[in-house]
Design an enzyme around this catalytic site. Sequence first.
Site, PDB file in Angstrom:
ATOM      1  N   ARG A   1      -3.934   5.034  -8.369  1.00 46.53           N
ATOM      2  CA  ARG A   1      -3.499   6.358  -8.814  1.00 46.53           C
ATOM      3  C   ARG A   1      -3.534   6.472 -10.341  1.00 46.53           C
ATOM      4  NH1 ARG A   1       2.110   7.073  -7.030  1.00 46.53           N
ATOM      5  NH2 ARG A   1       2.169   4.829  -6.639  1.00 46.53           N
TER       6      ARG A   1
ATOM      7  N   LEU B   1       0.859  -1.181   0.000  1.00 43.85           N
ATOM      8  CA  LEU B   1       0.000   0.000   0.000  1.00 43.85           C
ATOM      9  C   LEU B   1       0.895   1.232   0.000  1.00 43.85           C
ATOM     10  CD1 LEU B   1      -2.847  -0.730   2.599  1.00 43.85           C
ATOM     11  CD2 LEU B   1      -3.152  -0.303   0.154  1.00 43.85           C
ATOM     12  N   ASP B   2       0.510   2.261  -0.763  1.00 37.24           N
ATOM     13  CA  ASP B   2       1.253   3.524  -0.744  1.00 37.24           C
ATOM     14  C   ASP B   2       1.309   4.072   0.682  1.00 37.24           C
ATOM     15  OD1 ASP B   2       1.585   3.460  -3.493  1.00 37.24           O
ATOM     16  OD2 ASP B   2      -0.182   4.702  -3.894  1.00 37.24           O
ATOM     17  N   PRO B   3       2.354   4.841   1.011  1.00 38.65           N
ATOM     18  CA  PRO B   3       2.451   5.408   2.371  1.00 38.65           C
ATOM     19  C   PRO B   3       1.207   6.185   2.797  1.00 38.65           C
ATOM     20  CG  PRO B   3       4.525   5.680   1.236  1.00 38.65           C
ATOM     21  CD  PRO B   3       3.557   5.134   0.216  1.00 38.65           C
TER      22      PRO B   3
END
Length: 297
Positions: free
Chosen positions: A179, A45-47
Amino acid sequence: MARKKGRDITGWLIVDKPAGITSTSVVNKVRWALDAKKAGHAGTLDPDATGVLAVALGEATKTVSILTDALKCYDFTVNWGAETTTDDASGEVLRRSDMRPTGAQIEAALPGFTGEIMQVPPAFSAVKVDGERAYDLAREGEAPELAARPLWVESLTLLEAGAGTGRLEMVCGKGGYVRSIARDLGRELGCLGHVADLRRTWSGPFDVEDGVAFDRVDRDAGDWLEAQLLPLQAALTDLPMLRATPEGATRIRNGNPGEVTGGAEWGELVWVTDATGPLCIGRYQGGTVQPERVFNL
């Protein structure tokens, strides 16, 4: 002094990851809290993203690829009117637009983003370009050329259309970048867009409602945290389960084809168990299973 290696502990811990921390940091904290010898996760997961991060411990790490290939669900909000360097709110604005789509316009565009689609990953991603991570090149000011990749999108649904925003839910397969969906959807609608917030609500059999809050990994390390572990086989619910005969179990433990009861399609990936617990993941070969990964439990 010899470095302590940690305990042989096996299972899955489902963490509700907060924003502002990397997936690797979550895994490292879980490994420390449980004094585990081996740990990994199934799907970064992205930060800035939150939600389900499935952390595998010990022999459960041998099942990570099964969960990585499973469908996952994301609840996310897109801000219309700007495209950013990172395709989310943390990046610098590259272009702006005064256009704002209606709910009907968003709905009309969604079928083009479902089924088997081709998707170009964000410039700030972990994709490798000539041996280097794309995000490292992007941070150095380079513009990495990333090839489009196939992605299976099971569904993409508009949940809410706000003033300049759209909240959507996507169910997709391995390798999906939310995204990129926000970026490409904004381009398709002519208004530009980027992700404002993102939450993974489920991953394969694991649901965010069953997740442990990250602050409890620190606060309640020890017996309570260990009691939250799910068994190794919790990640295998989408595979047929077969039972080994006593002789078959012995052969499988040694990495050889072993006799099983029950059936599956020839060549199908299955998991095998006996009275002692899970034995392996392997391929069914008409009465026997050829193990691919043997569990040492």
